[in-house]
Scaffold this motif. Structure first.
Motif, PDB file in Angstrom:
ATOM      1  N   ARG A  29      32.957  33.092  44.444  1.00  0.00           N
ATOM      2  CA  ARG A  29      32.332  33.872  43.387  1.00  0.00           C
ATOM      3  C   ARG A  29      33.339  34.554  42.477  1.00  0.00           C
ATOM      4  NH1 ARG A  29      27.084  35.213  43.734  1.00  0.00           N
ATOM      5  NH2 ARG A  29      27.395  37.213  42.710  1.00  0.00           N
ATOM      6  N   ALA A  30      34.520  34.737  43.004  1.00  0.00           N
ATOM      7  CA  ALA A  30      35.516  35.461  42.210  1.00  0.00           C
ATOM      8  C   ALA A  30      35.673  34.798  40.849  1.00  0.00           C
ATOM      9  CB  ALA A  30      36.847  35.493  42.942  1.00  0.00           C
ATOM     10  N   ASN A  31      35.756  35.620  39.846  1.00  0.00           N
ATOM     11  CA  ASN A  31      35.724  35.142  38.472  1.00  0.00           C
ATOM     12  C   ASN A  31      37.060  35.437  37.782  1.00  0.00           C
ATOM     13  OD1 ASN A  31      35.432  35.241  35.625  1.00  0.00           O
ATOM     14  ND2 ASN A  31      33.213  35.114  35.928  1.00  0.00           N
ATOM     15  N   LEU A  32      37.699  34.378  37.319  1.00  0.00           N
ATOM     16  CA  LEU A  32      39.020  34.551  36.711  1.00  0.00           C
ATOM     17  C   LEU A  32      38.964  35.403  35.452  1.00  0.00           C
ATOM     18  CD1 LEU A  32      40.755  31.138  37.267  1.00  0.00           C
ATOM     19  CD2 LEU A  32      40.652  33.155  38.690  1.00  0.00           C
ATOM     20  N   ASP A  33      37.878  35.298  34.739  1.00  0.00           N
ATOM     21  CA  ASP A  33      37.740  36.123  33.541  1.00  0.00           C
ATOM     22  C   ASP A  33      37.883  37.593  33.882  1.00  0.00           C
ATOM     23  OD1 ASP A  33      37.253  34.503  31.215  1.00  0.00           O
ATOM     24  OD2 ASP A  33      35.431  33.849  32.179  1.00  0.00           O
ATOM     25  N   GLU A  34      37.178  37.964  34.917  1.00  0.00           N
ATOM     26  CA  GLU A  34      37.210  39.374  35.290  1.00  0.00           C
ATOM     27  C   GLU A  34      38.614  39.794  35.725  1.00  0.00           C
ATOM     28  OE1 GLU A  34      34.589  40.397  38.420  1.00  0.00           O
ATOM     29  OE2 GLU A  34      35.115  42.527  38.350  1.00  0.00           O
ATOM     30  N   ALA A  36      41.407  38.587  34.790  1.00  0.00           N
ATOM     31  CA  ALA A  36      42.271  38.699  33.617  1.00  0.00           C
ATOM     32  C   ALA A  36      42.012  40.018  32.909  1.00  0.00           C
ATOM     33  CB  ALA A  36      42.021  37.528  32.674  1.00  0.00           C
ATOM     34  N   GLU A  37      40.749  40.317  32.777  1.00  0.00           N
ATOM     35  CA  GLU A  37      40.424  41.552  32.069  1.00  0.00           C
ATOM     36  C   GLU A  37      40.952  42.765  32.833  1.00  0.00           C
ATOM     37  OE1 GLU A  37      36.539  43.698  30.021  1.00  0.00           O
ATOM     38  OE2 GLU A  37      36.317  42.367  31.747  1.00  0.00           O
ATOM     39  N   LYS A  38      40.711  42.757  34.140  1.00  0.00           N
ATOM     40  CA  LYS A  38      41.201  43.872  34.953  1.00  0.00           C
ATOM     41  C   LYS A  38      42.719  43.998  34.876  1.00  0.00           C
ATOM     42  CE  LYS A  38      37.945  45.054  38.577  1.00  0.00           C
ATOM     43  NZ  LYS A  38      37.764  45.330  39.997  1.00  0.00           N
ATOM     44  N   ALA A  39      43.368  42.851  34.839  1.00  0.00           N
ATOM     45  CA  ALA A  39      44.827  42.870  34.808  1.00  0.00           C
ATOM     46  C   ALA A  39      45.340  43.194  33.406  1.00  0.00           C
ATOM     47  CB  ALA A  39      45.370  41.531  35.269  1.00  0.00           C
ATOM     48  N   GLY A  40      44.426  43.187  32.459  1.00  0.00           N
ATOM     49  CA  GLY A  40      44.833  43.480  31.086  1.00  0.00           C
ATOM     50  C   GLY A  40      45.627  42.368  30.449  1.00  0.00           C
ATOM     51  N   VAL A  41      45.377  41.151  30.893  1.00  0.00           N
ATOM     52  CA  VAL A  41      46.056  40.007  30.273  1.00  0.00           C
ATOM     53  C   VAL A  41      45.009  38.988  29.831  1.00  0.00           C
ATOM     54  CG1 VAL A  41      48.111  40.260  31.709  1.00  0.00           C
ATOM     55  CG2 VAL A  41      46.266  38.744  32.437  1.00  0.00           C
ATOM     56  N   ALA A  42      45.445  38.026  29.074  1.00  0.00           N
ATOM     57  CA  ALA A  42      44.532  36.972  28.657  1.00  0.00           C
ATOM     58  C   ALA A  42      44.332  35.996  29.803  1.00  0.00           C
ATOM     59  CB  ALA A  42      45.075  36.248  27.445  1.00  0.00           C
ATOM     60  N   LYS A  43      43.224  35.282  29.718  1.00  0.00           N
ATOM     61  CA  LYS A  43      42.896  34.370  30.800  1.00  0.00           C
ATOM     62  C   LYS A  43      44.000  33.334  31.008  1.00  0.00           C
ATOM     63  CE  LYS A  43      38.914  32.656  30.070  1.00  0.00           C
ATOM     64  NZ  LYS A  43      37.763  31.763  29.911  1.00  0.00           N
ATOM     65  N   GLY A  44      44.504  32.851  29.890  1.00  0.00           N
ATOM     66  CA  GLY A  44      45.536  31.830  29.994  1.00  0.00           C
ATOM     67  C   GLY A  44      46.773  32.323  30.713  1.00  0.00           C
ATOM     68  N   THR A  45      46.998  33.603  30.619  1.00  0.00           N
ATOM     69  CA  THR A  45      48.202  34.162  31.228  1.00  0.00           C
ATOM     70  C   THR A  45      48.205  33.980  32.740  1.00  0.00           C
ATOM     71  OG1 THR A  45      48.249  35.784  29.462  1.00  0.00           O
ATOM     72  CG2 THR A  45      49.602  36.241  31.397  1.00  0.00           C
ATOM     73  N   LEU A  46      47.024  34.043  33.306  1.00  0.00           N
ATOM     74  CA  LEU A  46      46.937  33.821  34.751  1.00  0.00           C
ATOM     75  C   LEU A  46      47.640  32.511  35.108  1.00  0.00           C
ATOM     76  CD1 LEU A  46      43.205  34.665  35.521  1.00  0.00           C
ATOM     77  CD2 LEU A  46      45.182  36.183  35.564  1.00  0.00           C
ATOM     78  N   TYR A  47      47.473  31.560  34.229  1.00  0.00           N
ATOM     79  CA  TYR A  47      47.987  30.228  34.539  1.00  0.00           C
ATOM     80  C   TYR A  47      49.477  30.092  34.291  1.00  0.00           C
ATOM     81  CZ  TYR A  47      43.351  28.693  35.552  1.00  0.00           C
ATOM     82  OH  TYR A  47      42.129  28.556  36.140  1.00  0.00           O
ATOM     83  N   ARG A  48      50.068  31.094  33.676  1.00  0.00           N
ATOM     84  CA  ARG A  48      51.525  31.096  33.602  1.00  0.00           C
ATOM     85  C   ARG A  48      52.120  31.497  34.950  1.00  0.00           C
ATOM     86  NH1 ARG A  48      54.099  30.024  29.662  1.00  0.00           N
ATOM     87  NH2 ARG A  48      56.005  30.941  30.447  1.00  0.00           N
ATOM     88  N   TYR A  49      51.357  32.235  35.699  1.00  0.00           N
ATOM     89  CA  TYR A  49      51.890  32.753  36.951  1.00  0.00           C
ATOM     90  C   TYR A  49      51.391  31.977  38.167  1.00  0.00           C
ATOM     91  CZ  TYR A  49      53.673  36.640  34.266  1.00  0.00           C
ATOM     92  OH  TYR A  49      54.368  37.392  33.362  1.00  0.00           O
ATOM     93  N   PHE A  50      50.205  31.455  38.024  1.00  0.00           N
ATOM     94  CA  PHE A  50      49.638  30.738  39.166  1.00  0.00           C
ATOM     95  C   PHE A  50      48.975  29.464  38.676  1.00  0.00           C
ATOM     96  CE2 PHE A  50      49.620  35.274  39.843  1.00  0.00           C
ATOM     97  CZ  PHE A  50      50.400  35.368  40.985  1.00  0.00           C
TER      98      PHE A  50
END
Lengths: 226, 226, 226, 226
Positions: A29-34, A36-50
């Motif tokens: 259920r975990a939602n990447l959008d959320e 990203a928002e919580k982390a204060g970064v854009a969604k795409g940024t998640l994919y720079r790190y993971f």
DNA sequence: TATGAATGAGGATTCATTCAT
DNA sequence: TATGAATGAATCCTCATTCAT
């Protein structure tokens, strides 16, 4: 702040956000959008790190692993007697859990998450390794106690298993209460009692450990229907 | 076959299919298409018997509940001594689990399924109720043992909790092994030992219970990397 | 309209919409949203009929295949002389192309689409098969002509290849013009001339075929900069 | 190395990397990350040299254009007879293709790439211009041959078109084979034969050109299903 | 000038639920 | 009552482009 610092900071923020969301919602259920928002970064940024959702999950799961590993071993060596060492292990374990409750939660989640088939091999191994180590450290203390005549001859692996089962179960139950927003009681004393009770069964001199007195008549934890 | 019989038959087939799929995949991943196919009905038909996926889950979860409830109480009353009654409870529990492993699996799933937030209130209560009852039955035996002088004065609720924690943990671990296709060992003897060990700590006459002898040095269960 | 009719209708509408979009945009850029909208169905409906974008592409590509196959063979058998049969093949080919231009376009697309690696094996084979058959039919006519003394001894496979290269190239060039919205000239006469010219080179009696007269001085097709 | 040299070097490296990737993957799938890595520069650096992906594509496409243009014209002038000049053109063309296969590939790609709508106008024109020139050079030789009585009166534009169609098709087919990793045969002799066969049809004295002997019965190129 | 971290729009796919037949 | 076709919201992931350092 330097570029590298910023990067590290971003990574940390993402991990924190991810941990929180994975903790609350589980992998599926975990939602990447959320996150990203919580982390204060854009969604795409998640994919720079993971590389993927699963990869991020792995990172969260294994984040504290090494630190925990080391501290656990240390705890297993502290104490005058085998009994003390076992208490020390229990103490450390719950202390660590108090500080990083979601880290633990996530470890359990792996076991139970039905998604397990999709999780990368190394997460499963990390978790197995985690349990392996817990058992080994505890067993070492128990075996030592048997050797020094502190404990009676017994199946030390089984006792170790029992001790961890109870710890496991207590924490799991606390997690469940947390999720359901039920009032929780401090776990450490509960577990200390439990450890004492169990160990008492194998002590050559049971009188070293006082049994807990009868507790209050337990109230139902049944959640009333709203 | 009468119309009513047909309906009952359909309902049963759906429940069976649903149980299998929920058991294997968990609530989230479970797929209604597959259930319908397995049950030999159309997808839309599911909705003639159950309001929603969650509703179907509830039905699966609570299906055997009453039967289990009753049998468990019976088991708690059988045995000459408190020790025997506790052993009887354990015995029944594992026997029932052997026969309906998925029924149990599903109970655990609820605890761990991260979807819990979406599950209807009454499932959660049923499960809580399930535990409540287990604890109560066990506690009754323990308290009785204290009263009759078979056990020393102790926190009987805590002991009950420990006993269930270990049972819980054993089954959970067996489930995990099943999922990972690791070889499993029979659980009942394991648990019998564990019960004896734990009870031994509160027996007025510990010699009534023989401790298990030291077991084989435990082999690592770490899954080797392919 | 019956349910089955509706289904067939839906499928057809989806294929039509998909063909149009794939034709215009190619596999990669083609957008399922647009196809769904054009077909007048919901996006999810596409997935009731086709497993994936690639699968839908395959369906579009291979849709007319069998019909074409059959008609082509027929065309190869019609005509008094080998020359006539070859003309008949050419005639049919361009007639079919006039009626189903996008069907052809898509066949070519496969060859050139850089996505080829991702296309399922059977599309590639269908296309290879398509060419194989064209060549075979043409070659049969040529070989027959050689046997009956209508054509001189020559490399009939090579001639067949040349004939198809030119057809291929003409259609491709027409497609390009279509895409660029340049005025196009009817292809059939062009190709008839080309066939005649090529065949003339292997005719025992070249006078049977009149060469095309010099054409108008060709105007540049350079697209003026806007 | 001077600053300007460095810049030129960077630009060249980028173009080389881009050509390789565009060649392999086509415009849409080509990935700027990979190009940057191959070129040994940062992704952002690409944008210091080229405005956009499309712009880089254009640069790649038009890179060798002038050189090719010039050499092609030269080739068109070499040879004692018109026939020889046409053979010279063909020879040069395939020689150039052998040396710069990806350069050609890319030209064809433009025609077929479904992305064309997004490509800047000037690429399309460059490519059109490329074909225009090929046709013009060839036509000049043909027209000359007609004037000198080497060829019969005929539609020289059409013959030129046929000659290029076949060249086009041969190279395209070779590309396809390369992509599918099918064994390829040397193209030049194939095309030489084809040219001879076609020209033979318009030679006043056909005996100047020997037709190719019948070739081996052609084996199927159908890709067997794995 | 060069870097590479960050962005965010865009697109394929899944699946519980609805409803006309 | 049973069907199963249709729906469309939800979500992960890609990648060309930007811009602060």
């Amino acid at each position: 702040m330097s570029r590298d610092q910023k990067k590290a900071e971003s990574r940390r923020r993402i991990l924190d956000a991810a941990r929180a969301v994975f903790f609350r919602d589980g992998f599926m259920r975990a939602n990447l959008d959320e996150m990203a928002e919580k982390a204060g970064v854009a969604k795409g940024t998640l994919y720079r790190y993971f590389e993927s959702k699963a990869d991020l999950y792995v990172a969260v799961l294994t984040n504290n692993h090494e630190i925990f590993h080391e501290q656990m071993s240390t705890a297993g060596g502290q104490g005058e007697s085998a009994l003390e060492r076992i208490r020390s292990i229990a103490k450390f374990y719950f202390a660590h859990w108090l500080e990083h409750p979601d880290y633990f939660q996530i470890f359990w989640a792996v076991d139970n998450e039905s998604v397990i088939g999709d999780l990368p091999r190394d997460v499963i191994e990390k978790v197995a390794d985690f349990w392996e180590m817990n058992l080994n450290v505890t067993h070492a203390a128990l075996a030592d106690g048997v050797k020094t005549g502190e404990f009676v001859e017994c199946d030390t692996w089984e006792i170790a298993h029992i001790l961890w089962s109870v710890a496991d179960s207590l924490i799991e139950s606390d997690n469940t209460k947390a999720r359901r927003q039920i009032r929780r009681r401090p776990l450490e004393p509960l577990y200390t009692h439990a450890v004492d009770t169990i160990i008492r069964g194998i002590l050559v001199d049971p009188s070293r450990v006082a049994l807990a007195p009868p507790s209050e008549p337990r109230k139902s934890t049944l959640i009333p229907v709203k």
